[in-house]
Design a protein around this motif. Structure first.
Motif, PDB file in Angstrom:
ATOM      1  N   LYS A  18       0.973  -1.063   0.086  1.00 58.95           N
ATOM      2  CA  LYS A  18      -0.185   0.072   0.209  1.00 58.95           C
ATOM      3  C   LYS A  18       1.033   1.170   0.080  1.00 58.95           C
ATOM      4  O   LYS A  18       2.088   1.260   0.685  1.00 58.95           O
ATOM      5  CB  LYS A  18      -1.062   0.076   1.249  1.00 58.95           C
ATOM      6  CG  LYS A  18      -1.781  -1.108   1.326  1.00 58.95           C
ATOM      7  CD  LYS A  18      -3.176  -0.846   0.784  1.00 58.95           C
ATOM      8  CE  LYS A  18      -4.023  -2.078   1.052  1.00 58.95           C
ATOM      9  NZ  LYS A  18      -5.291  -2.206   0.355  1.00 58.95           N
ATOM     10  N   CYS A  19       0.512   2.187  -0.803  1.00 63.03           N
ATOM     11  CA  CYS A  19       1.189   3.410  -0.857  1.00 63.03           C
ATOM     12  C   CYS A  19       1.232   4.005   0.885  1.00 63.03           C
ATOM     13  O   CYS A  19       0.381   3.887   1.481  1.00 63.03           O
ATOM     14  CB  CYS A  19       0.492   4.547  -1.791  1.00 63.03           C
ATOM     15  SG  CYS A  19       1.318   6.090  -1.624  1.00 63.03           S
ATOM     16  N   ASP A  20       2.395   4.540   1.146  1.00 62.50           N
ATOM     17  CA  ASP A  20       2.607   5.181   2.411  1.00 62.50           C
ATOM     18  C   ASP A  20       1.949   6.297   2.689  1.00 62.50           C
ATOM     19  O   ASP A  20       1.496   6.716   3.926  1.00 62.50           O
ATOM     20  CB  ASP A  20       4.231   5.147   2.772  1.00 62.50           C
ATOM     21  CG  ASP A  20       4.468   5.272   4.197  1.00 62.50           C
ATOM     22  OD1 ASP A  20       3.915   4.577   4.867  1.00 62.50           O
ATOM     23  OD2 ASP A  20       5.193   6.092   4.451  1.00 62.50           O
ATOM     24  N   MET A  21       1.500   6.893   1.623  1.00 63.06           N
ATOM     25  CA  MET A  21       0.835   8.332   1.801  1.00 63.06           C
ATOM     26  C   MET A  21      -0.675   8.268   1.691  1.00 63.06           C
ATOM     27  O   MET A  21      -1.311   9.034   2.265  1.00 63.06           O
ATOM     28  CB  MET A  21       1.318   9.280   0.794  1.00 63.06           C
ATOM     29  CG  MET A  21       2.903   9.479   1.027  1.00 63.06           C
ATOM     30  SD  MET A  21       3.745  10.624  -0.171  1.00 63.06           S
ATOM     31  CE  MET A  21       2.937  12.153   0.302  1.00 63.06           C
ATOM     32  N   CYS A  22      -1.077   7.373   0.720  1.00 67.14           N
ATOM     33  CA  CYS A  22      -2.584   7.488   0.649  1.00 67.14           C
ATOM     34  C   CYS A  22      -3.056   6.005   0.903  1.00 67.14           C
ATOM     35  O   CYS A  22      -4.474   5.985   0.734  1.00 67.14           O
ATOM     36  CB  CYS A  22      -2.866   8.000  -0.670  1.00 67.14           C
ATOM     37  SG  CYS A  22      -2.407   6.883  -2.100  1.00 67.14           S
TER      38      CYS A  22
END
Length: 135
Positions: A18-22
């Motif tokens: 998973k994207c760490d930001m979104c």
């Protein structure tokens, strides 16, 4: 900073990254790099994100191999995100209390105490986020 060399297993399409930001599902490699560039306008620090992603993938794989028969449990972890646009720095509550956040603003972004005093309220406030982590 060096980037961890990926293994064949880490490059699987079903790695659960998973994207760490979104928190968007992404595949390790070019897909994640493109996502960072287009969705978040990140063109610097790509090796940091890739190294962190690979460590996450390897951590997830080790969690799967040691999970109990009831499956892995999860818990919430609180992080604080840097308020400066396009910065990927985050810290823990201990880092906030211990001065890591202030040190980051000062050293990385050259923001002084005077800058903070004259800024609009909340401009340099770290955003508190809670993320689910496997344990």
């Amino acid at each position: 900073m060096s980037v961890t060399v990926p293994t064949l297993e880490s490059l699987s399409l079903d790695c659960g990254l998973k994207c760490d930001m979104c928190n968007e599902s992404v595949n390790y490699g070019d897909d994640y790099i493109a996502h960072l560039q287009f969705a978040h306008q990140i063109v610097k620090n790509i090796p940091f994100f890739m190294d962190k992603a690979l460590k996450t993938i390897k951590g997830d794989q080790s969690d799967l191999s040691t999970a109990s028969s009831t499956g892995p449990s999860s818990s919430m972890q609180t992080s604080f995100l840097c308020p400066v646009e396009n910065c990927i720095f985050s810290t823990t509550k201990q880092g906030m209390m211990g001065g890591a956040a202030a040190s980051h603003l000062s050293k990385t972004h050259k923001i002084t105490g005077a800058d903070m005093k004259t800024a609009a309220p909340g401009k340099y406030k770290f955003k508190k986020v809670k993320r689910e982590t496997k344990s």
